[in-house]
Design a protein around this motif. Sequence first.
Motif, PDB file in Angstrom:
ATOM      1  N   UNK A  37      13.261 -20.791 111.369  1.00  0.00           N
ATOM      2  CA  UNK A  37      12.576 -19.988 112.378  1.00  0.00           C
ATOM      3  C   UNK A  37      11.453 -19.161 111.755  1.00  0.00           C
ATOM      4  N   UNK A  38      10.252 -19.265 112.334  1.00  0.00           N
ATOM      5  CA  UNK A  38       9.134 -18.407 111.952  1.00  0.00           C
ATOM      6  C   UNK A  38       8.324 -18.108 113.206  1.00  0.00           C
ATOM      7  N   UNK A  39       7.982 -16.842 113.383  1.00  0.00           N
ATOM      8  CA  UNK A  39       7.188 -16.425 114.531  1.00  0.00           C
ATOM      9  C   UNK A  39       6.070 -15.505 114.045  1.00  0.00           C
ATOM     10  N   UNK A  40       4.837 -15.934 114.271  1.00  0.00           N
ATOM     11  CA  UNK A  40       3.680 -15.155 113.834  1.00  0.00           C
ATOM     12  C   UNK A  40       3.608 -13.806 114.528  1.00  0.00           C
ATOM     13  N   UNK A  41       4.148 -13.726 115.740  1.00  0.00           N
ATOM     14  CA  UNK A  41       4.104 -12.466 116.491  1.00  0.00           C
ATOM     15  C   UNK A  41       4.791 -11.343 115.708  1.00  0.00           C
ATOM     16  N   UNK A 241      16.626   9.334 113.799  1.00  0.00           N
ATOM     17  CA  UNK A 241      15.523   8.394 114.013  1.00  0.00           C
ATOM     18  C   UNK A 241      14.249   8.833 113.282  1.00  0.00           C
ATOM     19  N   UNK A 242      13.630   7.878 112.597  1.00  0.00           N
ATOM     20  CA  UNK A 242      12.380   8.133 111.877  1.00  0.00           C
ATOM     21  C   UNK A 242      11.191   7.544 112.613  1.00  0.00           C
ATOM     22  N   UNK A 243      11.362   6.349 113.164  1.00  0.00           N
ATOM     23  CA  UNK A 243      10.277   5.691 113.890  1.00  0.00           C
ATOM     24  C   UNK A 243      10.891   4.655 114.818  1.00  0.00           C
ATOM     25  N   UNK A 244      10.479   4.676 116.078  1.00  0.00           N
ATOM     26  CA  UNK A 244      10.975   3.721 117.079  1.00  0.00           C
ATOM     27  C   UNK A 244       9.796   3.240 117.905  1.00  0.00           C
ATOM     28  N   UNK A 245       9.721   1.951 118.128  1.00  0.00           N
ATOM     29  CA  UNK A 245       8.586   1.446 118.901  1.00  0.00           C
ATOM     30  C   UNK A 245       8.966   0.189 119.671  1.00  0.00           C
ATOM     31  N   UNK A 246       8.171  -0.061 120.715  1.00  0.00           N
ATOM     32  CA  UNK A 246       8.273  -1.303 121.488  1.00  0.00           C
ATOM     33  C   UNK A 246       6.949  -2.034 121.336  1.00  0.00           C
ATOM     34  N   UNK A 247       7.018  -3.331 121.029  1.00  0.00           N
ATOM     35  CA  UNK A 247       5.818  -4.152 120.907  1.00  0.00           C
ATOM     36  C   UNK A 247       6.131  -5.554 121.397  1.00  0.00           C
ATOM     37  N   UNK A 248       5.177  -6.149 122.098  1.00  0.00           N
ATOM     38  CA  UNK A 248       5.314  -7.525 122.563  1.00  0.00           C
ATOM     39  C   UNK A 248       6.623  -7.706 123.336  1.00  0.00           C
ATOM     40  N   UNK A 249       7.562  -8.483 122.798  1.00  0.00           N
ATOM     41  CA  UNK A 249       8.792  -8.815 123.523  1.00  0.00           C
ATOM     42  C   UNK A 249      10.026  -8.201 122.871  1.00  0.00           C
ATOM     43  N   UNK A 465      -8.449  14.672 126.986  1.00  0.00           N
ATOM     44  CA  UNK A 465      -9.260  13.569 126.459  1.00  0.00           C
ATOM     45  C   UNK A 465      -8.421  12.690 125.538  1.00  0.00           C
ATOM     46  N   UNK A 466      -8.774  11.426 125.473  1.00  0.00           N
ATOM     47  CA  UNK A 466      -8.106  10.444 124.623  1.00  0.00           C
ATOM     48  C   UNK A 466      -9.119   9.895 123.630  1.00  0.00           C
ATOM     49  N   UNK A 467      -8.733   9.847 122.372  1.00  0.00           N
ATOM     50  CA  UNK A 467      -9.624   9.326 121.338  1.00  0.00           C
ATOM     51  C   UNK A 467      -9.789   7.823 121.529  1.00  0.00           C
ATOM     52  N   UNK A 468     -10.981   7.410 121.967  1.00  0.00           N
ATOM     53  CA  UNK A 468     -11.224   6.001 122.258  1.00  0.00           C
ATOM     54  C   UNK A 468     -11.447   5.168 120.999  1.00  0.00           C
ATOM     55  N   UNK A 469     -11.603   5.830 119.862  1.00  0.00           N
ATOM     56  CA  UNK A 469     -11.801   5.080 118.616  1.00  0.00           C
ATOM     57  C   UNK A 469     -10.510   4.439 118.128  1.00  0.00           C
ATOM     58  N   UNK A 470      -9.382   4.910 118.648  1.00  0.00           N
ATOM     59  CA  UNK A 470      -8.083   4.379 118.235  1.00  0.00           C
ATOM     60  C   UNK A 470      -7.711   3.212 119.142  1.00  0.00           C
ATOM     61  N   UNK A 471      -7.322   2.093 118.545  1.00  0.00           N
ATOM     62  CA  UNK A 471      -6.892   0.915 119.307  1.00  0.00           C
ATOM     63  C   UNK A 471      -5.450   1.142 119.748  1.00  0.00           C
ATOM     64  N   UNK A 472      -5.287   1.489 121.010  1.00  0.00           N
ATOM     65  CA  UNK A 472      -3.965   1.873 121.491  1.00  0.00           C
ATOM     66  C   UNK A 472      -3.195   0.708 122.111  1.00  0.00           C
ATOM     67  N   UNK A 473      -3.820  -0.056 122.981  1.00  0.00           N
ATOM     68  CA  UNK A 473      -3.154  -1.164 123.655  1.00  0.00           C
ATOM     69  C   UNK A 473      -4.039  -2.408 123.567  1.00  0.00           C
ATOM     70  N   UNK A 474      -4.054  -3.056 122.388  1.00  0.00           N
ATOM     71  CA  UNK A 474      -4.920  -4.235 122.210  1.00  0.00           C
ATOM     72  C   UNK A 474      -4.407  -5.428 122.989  1.00  0.00           C
ATOM     73  N   UNK A 475      -5.292  -6.338 123.409  1.00  0.00           N
ATOM     74  CA  UNK A 475      -4.844  -7.560 124.088  1.00  0.00           C
ATOM     75  C   UNK A 475      -4.170  -8.511 123.106  1.00  0.00           C
ATOM     76  N   UNK A 476      -3.443  -9.461 123.623  1.00  0.00           N
ATOM     77  CA  UNK A 476      -2.798 -10.459 122.766  1.00  0.00           C
ATOM     78  C   UNK A 476      -3.866 -11.289 122.046  1.00  0.00           C
ATOM     79  N   UNK A 482       4.258 -14.736 122.271  1.00  0.00           N
ATOM     80  CA  UNK A 482       5.579 -14.264 122.686  1.00  0.00           C
ATOM     81  C   UNK A 482       6.676 -14.894 121.859  1.00  0.00           C
ATOM     82  N   UNK A 483       7.897 -14.857 122.354  1.00  0.00           N
ATOM     83  CA  UNK A 483       9.035 -15.390 121.586  1.00  0.00           C
ATOM     84  C   UNK A 483       8.963 -16.899 121.460  1.00  0.00           C
TER      85      UNK A 483
END
Length: 558
Positions: A37-41, A241-249, A465-476, A482-483
């Motif tokens: 199994x290998x997934x580039x995502x 908890x030190x860091x928790x995130x949701x990304x993709x699937x 205001x939101x810093x627009x220089x930061x890539x917050x929600x990039x497209x796929x 996906x999986x």
Amino acid sequence: EDLLGMMTAPDDDTGKQPVKICEGKAEILFSTQNEVFYNKVQELNRDYTLAALSTFFTHIHSTDKKVLRRARALNDNDNSTTAPPLRVLEALGATGLRSIRFSRELGEQVGTVTCNDMSVEAVAAMKRNISHNGCTNIVPSTADACVLMCQRKNDFDVVDLDPYGTPAMFLDTAVQAVRSGGLLCVTATDLSVLAGNHIQACYGKYGGMPMKRPYCHEFALRLLLSCIDSHANRHNRYIRPLFSYKADFYVRVFVQVIQSQAEVQKTSARRSYVYDCVGCRSFYLQAVGKHTPGTQQVAPGRGPPVGPKCEECGMDFYVGGPIWSDPMHDATFLQHMKEFVRSEERAYLGTTKRMLGMLTVCEEELPECPLFYDLPMLSKTIHCTCPPLTTFRSALLNAGYRVSAAHVAPGAVKTNASPAVIWQIMRHWAIQNKVKFREEETIAGKIVRGDVTLSVDFTYHAGAAVDKAVVRFPPNPEPNWGPKARAGKRKPPGDEPPRPSKKVPKEGARDLKQFSCKRFEENECEYGDSCKYSHDEKEDLGSGKLSNPLPNEAASSS
């Protein structure tokens, strides 16, 4: 060089070149894409893990007094201030890519890396890749992950769980395998279960009731944290908890597991049930326990925080959880992770922009405010145009409340304002924009007709205001991002047999129409026992017979 030539030579059986995949400073080879199994995502997942392990070693592991004491005992040196390298377990190794990256990219920070997988084919590929990359500190293992972790309790500084699906069955042994103060990294790819699509499965695996609401992905993270903490509590341990995130699937958490019976007694105060209105989606938290600061006293939580009906729309409440209601991130840890990603030595990482963007948003999140409101959903509830995010945030800030974004959704609004304040601002916005008043008995009608006792000011606030220089929600970056299917389930292109068509062949279509026509029921059909619902028009015309009418025509004629 001899090994590389051997690996790049065509396979004697198939005559095909092996598949080569490069990620970071690692390179893996396997004979077919179906071998393991290998997934580039998941490259983002592995890049974050590198950053977390390096940050953990530099700022936590190296300053841990117990670790330094252990190092002095091993080296017979009472004055040593150098911490030993990390002992890492990758319980579900597959190709070994993650362990190889640990070895090649973290250098002296990582000592022995145990890379385990139950699959014999996966371990064979793993050994091949380890040799190809020249990693001498990786120890391949073929064992059941639960058995391995149970046999080696307190033996690892870092335990990494990245299963295909749920990690639930591995958590009890994982919290025992990591040493007190060690790092536990857990991925859950069954996000549809955690997000509320399969309630019974979620309750059985994670011990909590999910909520299918706009905040479902953050709810999923907090359910996973609560589940890990519950397993740790059974062994007199708790999590930080030190860091928790949701990304993709998937969702992923990095937590420190610490031994302390005193802190375990306070853990009920870190979890809460969630009351969510069926109609307007207002939510309230009810703590499971209440801890008195400065003491060890913990009392049951007092509630409920709501009445039998919602004050805004008069509807009932769903009850979800319990979830982890303490902060999901450590701000200092996130800052150090950003320093790691920004360093020139890590310029080769392929997901740098996305990592920095997500770390920035996580750093901005209000730690004391679990869950969030979704601005488009608030507008949909009362059938009005959606206010600009900056405008809505300005109204909250001008009213004296705190507000932030959330890394799981672009339209998220985290705030310490109560649902009553949220709906007063939306009510003011709807009236100001001359929204059409709905019937009084509807949810939208009840909310818009409510009292406006709050002085709402939509004037622009600098903090919105939101810093627009930061890539917050990039497209796929690619289609079908996906999986992937499990190893062994994918078939090479061209090897799949043609799937049978579900459509009925045209030649046999008439033979399937076995229902008699109306004339047959009245004994007037000239076709006799061979009568069908719709006769062949050409046959009817050729014989001079009238074609049997279609259902609509028959109905109209009758």
